[in-house]
Design a protein around this motif. Sequence first.
Motif, short mmCIF file in Angstrom:
data_model
loop_
_atom_site.label_atom_id
_atom_site.label_comp_id
_atom_site.label_asym_id
_atom_site.label_seq_id
_atom_site.Cartn_x
_atom_site.Cartn_y
_atom_site.Cartn_z
N VAL A 141 0.88 -1.48 0.09
CA VAL A 141 0.07 -0.08 -0.03
C VAL A 141 1.06 1.29 -0.29
O VAL A 141 1.98 1.46 1.24
N ASP A 142 0.22 2.09 -0.93
CA ASP A 142 1.03 3.56 -1.37
C ASP A 142 0.38 4.09 -1.10
O ASP A 142 -0.10 4.78 -2.30
N ASN A 143 1.09 5.35 -0.07
CA ASN A 143 -0.26 6.43 -0.13
C ASN A 143 1.06 7.54 0.23
O ASN A 143 0.23 9.08 0.68
N THR A 144 2.14 7.32 -0.13
CA THR A 144 3.14 8.84 0.09
C THR A 144 3.85 9.19 -1.55
O THR A 144 3.79 8.85 -2.55
N ALA A 145 3.49 10.39 -1.42
CA ALA A 145 3.75 11.06 -2.51
C ALA A 145 4.90 11.17 -2.91
O ALA A 145 6.50 10.73 -2.12
N PRO A 146 5.48 10.56 -4.32
CA PRO A 146 6.92 10.70 -4.19
C PRO A 146 7.89 12.27 -3.51
O PRO A 146 6.94 13.31 -4.02
N THR A 147 9.02 12.26 -4.18
CA THR A 147 9.94 13.77 -3.62
C THR A 147 9.55 14.61 -4.78
O THR A 147 9.74 13.86 -5.83
N ALA A 148 9.02 15.80 -4.51
CA ALA A 148 9.31 16.83 -5.46
C ALA A 148 10.34 16.63 -6.34
O ALA A 148 11.17 16.73 -6.09
N PRO A 149 9.65 16.90 -7.78
CA PRO A 149 11.03 17.32 -8.19
C PRO A 149 12.33 18.86 -8.94
O PRO A 149 10.79 19.79 -7.60
N VAL A 150 13.00 18.24 -8.53
CA VAL A 150 14.19 20.04 -8.82
C VAL A 150 13.95 20.52 -10.05
O VAL A 150 14.18 19.34 -10.91
N ILE A 151 13.77 21.38 -10.06
CA ILE A 151 13.62 21.97 -11.82
C ILE A 151 15.35 23.87 -11.26
O ILE A 151 14.91 24.35 -10.14
N SER A 152 16.19 23.21 -12.21
CA SER A 152 17.13 23.78 -12.50
C SER A 152 17.17 24.90 -13.43
O SER A 152 16.77 24.18 -14.10
N LEU A 153 17.27 26.09 -13.65
CA LEU A 153 17.01 27.59 -14.29
C LEU A 153 18.82 27.25 -14.91
O LEU A 153 19.48 27.59 -13.61
N SER A 154 19.07 27.80 -15.96
CA SER A 154 20.34 27.80 -16.72
C SER A 154 21.00 29.03 -16.08
O SER A 154 22.21 29.05 -16.30
N THR A 155 20.25 30.12 -16.59
CA THR A 155 20.38 31.58 -15.39
C THR A 155 19.27 32.07 -14.81
O THR A 155 18.11 31.66 -15.58
N THR A 156 19.21 33.56 -13.38
CA THR A 156 18.12 33.66 -13.12
C THR A 156 18.78 35.05 -13.67
O THR A 156 17.50 36.43 -13.35
N ALA A 157 19.98 35.35 -14.44
CA ALA A 157 20.32 36.26 -14.17
C ALA A 157 19.06 37.27 -15.58
O ALA A 157 19.01 36.12 -16.72
N TRP A 158 18.87 39.28 -15.51
CA TRP A 158 18.92 39.07 -16.62
C TRP A 158 19.41 38.48 -18.36
O TRP A 158 20.51 38.53 -18.19
N THR A 159 18.50 37.69 -18.82
CA THR A 159 19.18 37.63 -20.45
C THR A 159 18.29 38.25 -21.62
O THR A 159 17.22 38.18 -21.68
N ASN A 160 18.22 38.01 -22.39
CA ASN A 160 17.87 38.83 -23.81
C ASN A 160 17.42 36.85 -24.57
O ASN A 160 17.23 37.27 -26.07
N SER A 161 17.84 36.24 -24.21
CA SER A 161 18.03 34.87 -24.51
C SER A 161 16.72 33.74 -23.92
O SER A 161 16.51 34.39 -22.94
#
Length: 175
Positions: free
Chosen positions: A91-111
């Motif tokens: 029996v499984d009522n435990t959600a998997p660990t939440a995914p981790v989202i990594s962004l290539s940059t958080t600095a201002w960019t025009n790309s």
Amino acid sequence: TVVFGTNGASNVKTASTTATVSDVGGSLVNASTLQYVWDTQNTTTPTTGWATFTNGAALTKTGVTGTYYLWVKASDNATNSVVTKSNAFLVDNTAPTAPVISLSTTAWTNSSVTATITYSADSATKQYSIDGGTTWAVYTAPIVVSANGSVIARAIDLATNQSTNTASITNIEKT
């Protein structure tokens, strides 16, 4: 004899089966002796928690996570008795660990910004959405995002438990 309708199961949110007790010796089952208990023990008969049941009724264990066995005991009218257990219900009522989202940059960019999502090992289904969760795509590689918005990642395990995580992209400026 005891026959289980479903004799064990994997990746379920609820353990549920029927237990049907019969007697082939002729004295018939003594209905007042029918008892059951759900327990994590699979080698020693439980000593507490027993409850009565009606022959053939559905017996259910909800709101738990772990390996559970249905134990049944009964006697016939000649006082012959049986104690038996089902196969394992995982029996499984435990959600998997939440995914981790990594962004290539958080600095201002025009790309564009690339979002890489890391999922836990128990994530059977790995999905993402870039339209607020209206449509979902299977995650197979990093996602290139060309405009500000959100990346939502969700993980779903084999028992359909779900976890999500959201990353906001607010640093793209192309004007």
